[in-house]
Design an enzyme around this catalytic site. Structure first.
Site, short mmCIF file in Angstrom:
data_model
loop_
_atom_site.label_atom_id
_atom_site.label_comp_id
_atom_site.label_asym_id
_atom_site.label_seq_id
_atom_site.Cartn_x
_atom_site.Cartn_y
_atom_site.Cartn_z
N SER A 76 17.92 -51.66 -26.74
CA SER A 76 18.74 -52.55 -25.90
C SER A 76 19.38 -53.62 -26.76
O SER A 76 18.69 -54.40 -27.41
CB SER A 76 17.87 -53.21 -24.83
OG SER A 76 18.55 -54.35 -24.35
N HIS A 113 21.48 -48.91 -25.24
CA HIS A 113 21.27 -49.44 -23.89
C HIS A 113 22.00 -50.77 -23.77
O HIS A 113 21.77 -51.69 -24.55
CB HIS A 113 19.77 -49.59 -23.66
CG HIS A 113 19.37 -50.03 -22.28
ND1 HIS A 113 19.23 -49.15 -21.23
CD2 HIS A 113 19.08 -51.25 -21.78
CE1 HIS A 113 18.85 -49.79 -20.14
NE2 HIS A 113 18.76 -51.09 -20.44
N ASP A 163 22.77 -53.96 -21.45
CA ASP A 163 22.29 -54.70 -20.28
C ASP A 163 23.37 -55.63 -19.76
O ASP A 163 23.71 -56.64 -20.39
CB ASP A 163 21.04 -55.52 -20.67
CG ASP A 163 19.82 -54.62 -20.79
OD1 ASP A 163 19.54 -53.89 -19.83
OD2 ASP A 163 19.16 -54.66 -21.84
N MET A 205 24.56 -58.24 -17.04
CA MET A 205 24.03 -59.20 -16.04
C MET A 205 25.15 -60.11 -15.57
O MET A 205 26.01 -60.51 -16.36
CB MET A 205 22.92 -60.04 -16.68
CG MET A 205 21.79 -59.22 -17.27
SD MET A 205 20.44 -60.27 -17.84
CE MET A 205 19.40 -59.07 -18.66
N HIS A 230 23.31 -50.41 -18.06
CA HIS A 230 22.36 -50.81 -17.02
C HIS A 230 22.94 -52.02 -16.30
O HIS A 230 22.92 -53.13 -16.83
CB HIS A 230 21.01 -51.13 -17.71
CG HIS A 230 19.96 -51.64 -16.78
ND1 HIS A 230 18.82 -52.28 -17.25
CD2 HIS A 230 19.86 -51.65 -15.43
CE1 HIS A 230 18.08 -52.62 -16.21
NE2 HIS A 230 18.68 -52.27 -15.10
N MET A 270 22.85 -54.82 -13.96
CA MET A 270 22.03 -55.73 -13.14
C MET A 270 23.00 -56.70 -12.47
O MET A 270 23.07 -57.88 -12.81
CB MET A 270 21.01 -56.44 -14.03
CG MET A 270 19.89 -55.52 -14.48
SD MET A 270 18.98 -56.12 -15.90
CE MET A 270 20.05 -55.54 -17.21
N MET A 324 11.87 -50.07 -13.94
CA MET A 324 11.78 -51.38 -14.59
C MET A 324 10.31 -51.73 -14.73
O MET A 324 9.57 -51.80 -13.75
CB MET A 324 12.50 -52.44 -13.73
CG MET A 324 14.01 -52.35 -13.73
SD MET A 324 14.75 -52.39 -15.38
CE MET A 324 14.27 -54.02 -15.97
N ASP A 361 12.00 -49.31 -18.91
CA ASP A 361 12.69 -50.44 -19.52
C ASP A 361 11.92 -51.73 -19.31
O ASP A 361 11.73 -52.16 -18.17
CB ASP A 361 14.09 -50.54 -18.87
CG ASP A 361 14.97 -51.62 -19.45
OD1 ASP A 361 14.57 -52.26 -20.44
OD2 ASP A 361 16.08 -51.82 -18.91
N GLY A 388 9.35 -54.47 -22.04
CA GLY A 388 8.04 -54.67 -22.67
C GLY A 388 7.52 -53.46 -23.43
O GLY A 388 6.32 -53.30 -23.63
N GLY A 416 14.03 -53.50 -26.61
CA GLY A 416 14.94 -54.55 -27.06
C GLY A 416 14.33 -55.41 -28.13
O GLY A 416 14.57 -55.22 -29.33
C1 DX5 Z 1 15.68 -56.62 -18.85
C2 DX5 Z 1 16.54 -55.57 -19.50
C3 DX5 Z 1 15.90 -54.84 -20.64
C4 DX5 Z 1 15.49 -55.71 -21.80
C5 DX5 Z 1 14.35 -55.07 -22.49
O1 DX5 Z 1 16.34 -57.17 -17.79
O2 DX5 Z 1 16.93 -54.60 -18.58
O3 DX5 Z 1 16.71 -53.77 -21.08
O4 DX5 Z 1 16.50 -55.94 -22.71
O5 DX5 Z 1 13.90 -55.94 -23.45
P1 DX5 Z 1 12.44 -55.88 -24.08
O6 DX5 Z 1 12.32 -54.55 -24.72
O7 DX5 Z 1 12.44 -57.02 -25.00
O8 DX5 Z 1 11.49 -56.03 -22.90
ZN ZN Z 2 17.96 -52.70 -19.31
#
Ligand code: DX5
Ligand code: ZN
Length: 220
Positions: free
Chosen positions: A8, A33, A35, A37, A66, A68, A137, A175, A177, A197
């Site tokens: 990510s 990936h 993200d 937002m 992705h 959001m 998620m 996705d 952690g 990420g």
């Molecule tokens: C969270 C995102 C993830 C995030 C993952 O809202 O959708 O893609 O970047 O990041 P890590 O791998 O650090 O949890």
């Molecule tokens: Zn994501």
């Protein structure tokens, strides 16, 4: 078959996005990936279609967007025109899931649905034929670097079973952690794509994680 790894870019250095994409390419990333937002569905604002378009001209990596964002139907075509190969929307962000999924397909991309940690898998019951991917998620959306929520593991197992028993060609992406400690249980539960990420971009030797995750399947 080994899992696919989708780093990510959220945790990358945004002042050198080109170099960061080249770095994950060189280190075995299968997908990138992205993200997105909007400051409404989640508090943060990240990237829009112009960034996706710029990166599209620089990489052949499969682009996994992705979204959001609230009301994803208003935005998804722009991301597909910009070059996203797959658009995943959040189940919680639309009252018209079936319509939005059909719109993604019509615009020429693969379609995915993301489920927040508290959203049950059963909401997908009547849209399976429209899906190319389900994203579980494993953190609440909104930020990188959060801790994996283990309560989602039974949901991953359930979805893997559904995909298998219905003989579907649907990817099961997880996705949030993901790192060397959390990935084994996620792979065992049946995930086919792992997003990572902060563990890729912020940790020392993070780039090695991409191939370490891909090799993991063989030793489990
Ligand atoms: C969270 C995102 C993830 C995030 C993952 O809202 O959708 O893609 O970047 O990041 P890590 O791998 O650090 O949890
Ligand atoms: Zn994501």
């Amino acid at each position: 078959m080994s899992v696919k790894v989708a780093p990510s870019l959220l945790s990358a250095d945004f002042s050198r996005l080109y170099d960061e994409v080249k770095r994950i390419e060189a280190n075995g990333a299968d997908w990138v990936h992205l993200d997105v937002m909007d400051g409404h569905f989640v508090p943060s604002i990240t990237i829009g279609p112009v960034v996706v378009q710029s990166l599209r001209s620089q990489t052949d990596l499969f682009m996994d967007a992705h979204l959001m964002v609230s009301e994803p139907d208003n935005h998804l075509e722009q991301f597909i025109e910009a070059g996203a190969n797959l658009v995943t929307i959040q189940f919680e962000a639309t009252a018209h899931l079936d319509r939005v999924l059909r719109k993604i397909k019509k615009a020429g991309a693969k379609a995915g649905v993301a489920l927040n940690p508290a959203t049950p898998a059963s909401v997908l019951e009547y849209v399976w034929p429209l899906l190319d991917l389900v994203l579980v998620m494993s953190v609440n959306p909104g930020a990188g670097g959060q801790a994996f929520i283990p309560e989602v593991l039974p949901k991953i197992k359930y979805l893997a079973n559904q995909i298998h028993s219905r003989s579907l060609q649907v990817e099961l992406e997880v996705d949030g952690g993901i790192n060397l400690e959390t990935a084994p249980a996620v792979i065992k539960a049946g995930a086919s794509v792992l997003v990572a990420g902060s563990a890729v971009f912020k940790a020392e030797n993070g780039m090695d994680l991409i191939n370490d995750l891909k090799k993991m399947q063989n030793v489990l």
